[in-house]
Write an enzyme that holds these catalytic residues in place. Structure first.
Site, PDB file in Angstrom:
ATOM      1  N   HIS A  17      55.439 -91.315  21.761  1.00 19.79           N
ATOM      2  CA  HIS A  17      55.030 -90.231  22.674  1.00 19.79           C
ATOM      3  C   HIS A  17      55.887 -88.988  22.418  1.00 19.79           C
ATOM      4  CE1 HIS A  17      53.897 -93.643  25.652  1.00 19.79           C
ATOM      5  NE2 HIS A  17      52.759 -93.072  25.349  1.00 19.79           N
ATOM      6  N   LYS A  41      46.289 -99.607  36.061  1.00 21.10           N
ATOM      7  CA  LYS A  41      47.539-100.140  35.510  1.00 21.10           C
ATOM      8  C   LYS A  41      48.556-100.345  36.628  1.00 21.10           C
ATOM      9  CE  LYS A  41      47.114 -98.152  30.856  1.00 21.10           C
ATOM     10  NZ  LYS A  41      47.710 -97.332  29.802  1.00 21.10           N
ATOM     11  N   ARG A  90      46.574 -93.878  17.306  1.00 22.73           N
ATOM     12  CA  ARG A  90      47.374 -94.807  16.515  1.00 22.73           C
ATOM     13  C   ARG A  90      46.519 -95.628  15.569  1.00 22.73           C
ATOM     14  NH1 ARG A  90      49.904 -97.213  21.861  1.00 22.73           N
ATOM     15  NH2 ARG A  90      47.798 -96.574  22.407  1.00 22.73           N
ATOM     16  N   SER A 128      53.730 -98.798  25.003  1.00 24.49           N
ATOM     17  CA  SER A 128      54.665 -99.058  26.099  1.00 24.49           C
ATOM     18  C   SER A 128      54.611-100.535  26.475  1.00 24.49           C
ATOM     19  CB  SER A 128      54.313 -98.202  27.319  1.00 24.49           C
ATOM     20  OG  SER A 128      54.328 -96.844  26.969  1.00 24.49           O
TER      21      SER A 128
HETATM   22  P1  ADP Z   1      47.149 -93.695  28.779  1.00 24.80           P
HETATM   23  O1  ADP Z   1      47.127 -94.665  29.913  1.00 24.80           O
HETATM   24  O2  ADP Z   1      46.629 -92.335  29.126  1.00 24.80           O
HETATM   25  O3  ADP Z   1      46.545 -94.224  27.492  1.00 24.80           O
HETATM   26  P2  ADP Z   1      49.701 -93.894  27.412  1.00 24.80           P
HETATM   27  O4  ADP Z   1      51.043 -93.569  27.960  1.00 24.80           O
HETATM   28  O5  ADP Z   1      49.458 -95.289  26.967  1.00 24.80           O
HETATM   29  O6  ADP Z   1      48.709 -93.440  28.543  1.00 24.80           O
HETATM   30  O7  ADP Z   1      49.368 -92.935  26.190  1.00 24.80           O
HETATM   31  C1  ADP Z   1      49.288 -91.551  26.311  1.00 24.80           C
HETATM   32  C2  ADP Z   1      48.827 -90.934  24.989  1.00 24.80           C
HETATM   33  O8  ADP Z   1      49.842 -91.152  24.005  1.00 24.80           O
HETATM   34  C3  ADP Z   1      47.540 -91.527  24.408  1.00 24.80           C
HETATM   35  O9  ADP Z   1      46.800 -90.487  23.794  1.00 24.80           O
HETATM   36  C4  ADP Z   1      48.028 -92.495  23.373  1.00 24.80           C
HETATM   37  O10 ADP Z   1      47.066 -92.691  22.352  1.00 24.80           O
HETATM   38  C5  ADP Z   1      49.262 -91.768  22.866  1.00 24.80           C
HETATM   39  N1  ADP Z   1      50.244 -92.690  22.304  1.00 24.80           N
HETATM   40  C6  ADP Z   1      50.685 -93.848  22.851  1.00 24.80           C
HETATM   41  N2  ADP Z   1      51.595 -94.436  22.050  1.00 24.80           N
HETATM   42  C7  ADP Z   1      51.716 -93.631  20.963  1.00 24.80           C
HETATM   43  C8  ADP Z   1      52.469 -93.713  19.752  1.00 24.80           C
HETATM   44  N3  ADP Z   1      53.248 -94.758  19.488  1.00 24.80           N
HETATM   45  N4  ADP Z   1      52.364 -92.700  18.857  1.00 24.80           N
HETATM   46  C9  ADP Z   1      51.539 -91.655  19.116  1.00 24.80           C
HETATM   47  N5  ADP Z   1      50.772 -91.534  20.231  1.00 24.80           N
HETATM   48  C10 ADP Z   1      50.864 -92.503  21.129  1.00 24.80           C
END
Ligand code: ADP
Length: 173
Positions: A17, A41, A90, A128
């Site tokens: 992130h 979630k 990803r 996460s």
């Molecule tokens: P959500 O519940 O909105 O998917 P996340 O926190 O899981 O929230 O992810 C937020 C954004 O960050 C999404 O667009 C996801 O694809 C991106 N994301 C999550 N992990 C990674 C990573 N390791 N590298 C790049 N982008 C990521």
């Protein structure tokens, strides 16, 4: 001025992130990271905890702000004057999910332009939830989290495991 919104659950924020935030901060004039309430979630950290963690992690990036919100992303974009919605990809699973969300957001507001950034190869396997699972099982994933968040995650999972032990003890009494 190009203003972008990066919404997510961030439970917790990973280096994947953070890499996206750094790249977005270089691409846009202003980038707002929004910690969204996600009804489907069950988060490990409260919204306030996640906001504080992310603020600390982005403290060197002057054009990045951290906000909270619930409801429609397009409403939030209009409220803060954002033209771009930034999301990360990803893998193909992300692509299919994100493509549908982007299409729905465009249906709700045809001004909403979603910009996708590909995850760096070294972060493509990070989520996460996977990091929480590995930490809970005793693995060291400090290479994938900002130091403050790694520490907070370890502590929270320890507390949770202690609570579970107490609950189990109560049941057997
Ligand atoms: P959500 O519940 O909105 O998917 P996340 O926190 O899981 O929230 O992810 C937020 C954004 O960050 C999404 O667009 C996801 O694809 C991106 N994301 C999550 N992990 C990674 C990573 N390791 N590298 C790049 N982008 C990521």
């Amino acid at each position: 001025m190009k203003v972008a919104l990066f919404p997510g659950t961030f439970d917790p924020l990973t280096l994947g992130h953070l890499d996206l935030i750094k790249r977005g901060s270089a691409l846009f004039d202003q980038l707002a990271v929004a910690v969204m309430t996600n009804q489907s979630k069950q988060p490990l950290f409260t919204i306030d905890e996640r906001v504080a963690q992310i603020k600390e992690a982005v403290s060197g990036l002057d054009n990045v702000s951290v906000i909270t919100a619930q409801g429609l992303t397009v409403d939030l974009m209009n409220k803060i004057g954002a033209d771009y919605l930034m999301r990360g990809l990803r893998n193909t699973t992300d692509f299919q999910y994100e493509r549908d969300i982007a299409a729905m957001n465009e249906f709700l507001d045809d001004q909403c332009e979603t910009v996708f950034l590909l995850a760096k190869p070294q972060y493509q396997h990070l989520s996460s939830s996977l990091l929480k699972e590995v930490t809970a099982a005793g693995g060291d994933i400090s290479a994938y989290l900002p130091a403050n968040i790694n520490e907070a995650l370890r502590k929270r999972l320890e507390e949770k495991q202690l609570m579970q032990v107490e609950k189990d003890n109560e049941k057997t009494r």
